[in-house]
Enzyme design. Structure first.
Site, short mmCIF file in Angstrom:
data_model
loop_
_atom_site.label_atom_id
_atom_site.label_comp_id
_atom_site.label_asym_id
_atom_site.label_seq_id
_atom_site.Cartn_x
_atom_site.Cartn_y
_atom_site.Cartn_z
N ASP A 21 98.42 -25.85 90.88
CA ASP A 21 99.52 -25.04 90.34
C ASP A 21 100.24 -24.27 91.44
OD1 ASP A 21 101.15 -24.08 88.34
OD2 ASP A 21 99.75 -22.51 87.70
N ASN A 69 103.81 -30.25 79.91
CA ASN A 69 104.84 -30.38 80.96
C ASN A 69 106.02 -31.26 80.53
OD1 ASN A 69 102.39 -30.31 83.68
ND2 ASN A 69 103.61 -28.63 82.84
#
Ligand code: IPE
Ligand code: IPE
Ligand code: MG
Length: 251
Positions: A21, A69
């Protein structure tokens, strides 16, 4: 800084999972587009994969794209898919050179056709490699995986292939995308966020969690060694007492 020589090779995790991330923030800090961060994140993937194989880690699972996502702006999703296709294609010779087998978990059928094909080709071309398995979590979410497993088991029960009373952890695990793989002992998340984001909920039941402020494109071999060293300094008790663990280590 941690180095490879600090690591106790006899106490390595067999399986490490990583929530990669912070690519977007990394790019923003540099006044660049989010996709620039994703492009630079590929170098970290390469670095960490190599470090894991060199150390003797057997499974490395990387969270590359979650079910959630898909809700990002279309331009970012398209760019990520393109990056994925290009990277997988380019990396096959290196994976073979380093004897790394590629695998993937997630709702792979939901990937764009060219991406799915490239992925399946790479998985096929690396299937004989046995030094380490690199697992990409793509269009993956744990809740999706668990529901999918429940459906598979329910189908088997309907056909009387399994009795409802016989359903146990082993049967359930074998219906997950990760069947045949050991659960990760160590889960790393970069970028300072301290959450799981729908990743491997069942499989991390007893994993050690390691959070670092480093953004993914700044996470390289040294940072990876640091995470393993931190893991090696923990006592994994699995519900027992510290005294019991010390006694069984002495035996
Ligand atoms: C991780 O970086 C990569 C993917 C989720 C594909 P992010 O894109 O989430 O970066 P941040 O969290 O916005 O900085
Ligand atoms: C998790 O990162 C998914 C991946 C690393 C692929 P996100 O950036 O999407 O997670 P949240 O939304 O911040 O929890
Ligand atoms: Mg993020």
């Amino acid at each position: 800084m941690a180095s490879i020589s600090d690591i106790d090779k006899s106490k390595l995790p067999v399986h490490i999972a990583i929530i990669m991330d912070g690519n977007g923030r990394w790019a923003k800090q540099k006044g660049e587009h989010r996709i620039f961060g994703h492009q630079n994140g590929v170098a970290s993937v390469r670095d960490v994969t190599e470090a894991a194989a060199e150390l003797g880690i057997k499974y490395l699972t990387l969270y590359a794209f979650s079910t959630e996502n898909w809700n990002r702006p279309k331009a970012e999703v398209d760019a990520l898919m393109e990056l994925l296709v290009g990277t997988i294609h380019k990396e096959v010779p290196t994976l073979n050179k380093n004897k790394i087998r590629l695998n993937a978990i997630g709702n792979l059928r939901s990937l764009p056709g060219n991406c799915y094909k490239e992925l399946m080709d790479a998985i096929g071309q690396t299937s004989k490699n046995d030094r380490m398995t690199l697992v990409l979590a793509l269009s993956y979410s744990s809740k999706w995986e668990i529901i999918d497993a429940v459906k598979k088991i329910a189908e088997r029960a309907k056909k009387n292939e399994v009795a409802v009373n016989d359903i146990d952890e082993k049967i359930f695990s074998s219906a997950l995308c990760t069947h045949g793989m050991p659960d990760p002992e160590l889960l790393i998340r970069t970028s300072g966020e301290q959450r799981i984001s729908n990743f491997l909920l069942w499989q991390i039941a007893y994993a050690e969690l390691y959070f670092t402020e480093k953004l993914w494109p700044d996470f390289h071999k040294e940072e990876f060694y640091e995470a393993i060293l931190d893991y090696q300094n923990r006592e994994r008790r699995f519900g027992k007492t510290s005294e019991q663990i010390s006694a069984s280590n002495r035996q």
